[in-house]
Scaffold this active site. Structure first.
Site, PDB file in Angstrom:
ATOM      1  N   CYS A  73       0.827  -1.200   0.000  1.00  0.00           N
ATOM      2  CA  CYS A  73       0.000   0.000   0.000  1.00  0.00           C
ATOM      3  C   CYS A  73       0.870   1.263   0.000  1.00  0.00           C
ATOM      4  O   CYS A  73       1.541   1.537  -0.977  1.00  0.00           O
ATOM      5  CB  CYS A  73      -1.013  -0.034   1.138  1.00  0.00           C
ATOM      6  SG  CYS A  73      -2.320   1.212   0.940  1.00  0.00           S
ATOM      7  N   GLU A 128      -2.524  -8.837   3.600  1.00  0.00           N
ATOM      8  CA  GLU A 128      -2.855  -9.245   4.975  1.00  0.00           C
ATOM      9  C   GLU A 128      -4.344  -9.104   5.276  1.00  0.00           C
ATOM     10  O   GLU A 128      -4.816  -9.614   6.297  1.00  0.00           O
ATOM     11  CB  GLU A 128      -2.012  -8.451   5.986  1.00  0.00           C
ATOM     12  CG  GLU A 128      -2.446  -7.031   6.250  1.00  0.00           C
ATOM     13  CD  GLU A 128      -2.100  -6.016   5.170  1.00  0.00           C
ATOM     14  OE1 GLU A 128      -2.402  -4.827   5.385  1.00  0.00           O
ATOM     15  OE2 GLU A 128      -1.542  -6.397   4.121  1.00  0.00           O
ATOM     16  N   HIS A 145      -3.827  -4.887  -0.013  1.00  0.00           N
ATOM     17  CA  HIS A 145      -3.404  -5.387   1.303  1.00  0.00           C
ATOM     18  C   HIS A 145      -3.505  -6.907   1.329  1.00  0.00           C
ATOM     19  O   HIS A 145      -4.585  -7.448   1.580  1.00  0.00           O
ATOM     20  CB  HIS A 145      -4.293  -4.799   2.401  1.00  0.00           C
ATOM     21  CG  HIS A 145      -4.058  -3.356   2.654  1.00  0.00           C
ATOM     22  ND1 HIS A 145      -3.084  -2.907   3.517  1.00  0.00           N
ATOM     23  CD2 HIS A 145      -4.652  -2.250   2.146  1.00  0.00           C
ATOM     24  CE1 HIS A 145      -3.101  -1.578   3.542  1.00  0.00           C
ATOM     25  NE2 HIS A 145      -4.035  -1.169   2.717  1.00  0.00           N
TER      26      HIS A 145
END
Length: 192
Positions: free
Chosen positions: A76, A176, A174
């Site tokens: 990001c 994650e 992202h």
């Protein structure tokens, strides 16, 4: 050992949690030696480009990051800071990728927030990831398409969902927060 760069940006802890869930040892650090000696480095971030760059320069982390030799993943804001220049705060960034970071035209809702697809997948970062898989985004600025683009997304226009140059990888999305697909992409990076 996986080193996650500690700097003036959010989202570092969620990346740490994702890495340790995959069974890897990780440390959140801004120590130069720890970053240089790590097996892999992750440069995550949620925040504003000019203040993040000011912090990196103040701490000397800008020089350390540019000179890393091991696989390094920007996420990001981390991806955007790896580029040459950002319109967010009109700031020169690390210059790893000779790419401009631009504000989305306001023809649609900005920020681009939520799930979207990735396509034109290249490199081992996307092993076992299908074309048009859904991943999670939160951003108002995008990285232009270039010879370093290894995945694309279309929101208002096509842009670089992921980049690669030598040992440097970066994703605008992202991993994650992108469920099983994101976990696979992180695992692929950690196994490079």
């Amino acid at each position: 050992m996986i080193a996650i760069i500690k700097y003036n940006a959010g989202n570092v802890k969620s990346v740490y949690n994702a890495v340790t869930r995959l069974g890897f040892e990780a440390v959140i650090t801004d120590d130069f030696e720890a970053l240089q000696n790590a097996d892999k480095v992750i440069f995550p971030g949620v925040g504003e480009a000019s203040s993040a760059m000011a912090y990196l320069k103040e701490k000397g982390l800008d020089k350390v990051i540019k000179n890393l030799k091991q696989p390094t993943l920007g996420i990001c804001l981390g991806q955007q800071l790896m580029c040459a220049h950002s319109e967010e705060g009109n700031v020169d960034c690390l210059g790893i990728f000779p790419i401009q970071v631009k504000l989305f035209p306001s023809t649609e809702i900005v920020p681009h927030m939520g799930w979207n697809t990735i396509f034109d997948l290249k490199t081992d970062l996307f092993n076992d990831v299908k074309e048009n898989s859904d991943i999670y985004y939160v951003h108002s600025f995008y990285c232009e398409l270039s010879e370093y683009t290894i995945a694309k997304t279309d929101y208002i226009l096509e842009y670089s969902a992921a980049l690669n140059k030598n040992n440097f990888y970066a994703t605008q999305f992202h991993p994650e927060k992108s469920a099983g697909i994101g976990e696979q992409i992180l695992k692929n990076f950690l196994n490079l």
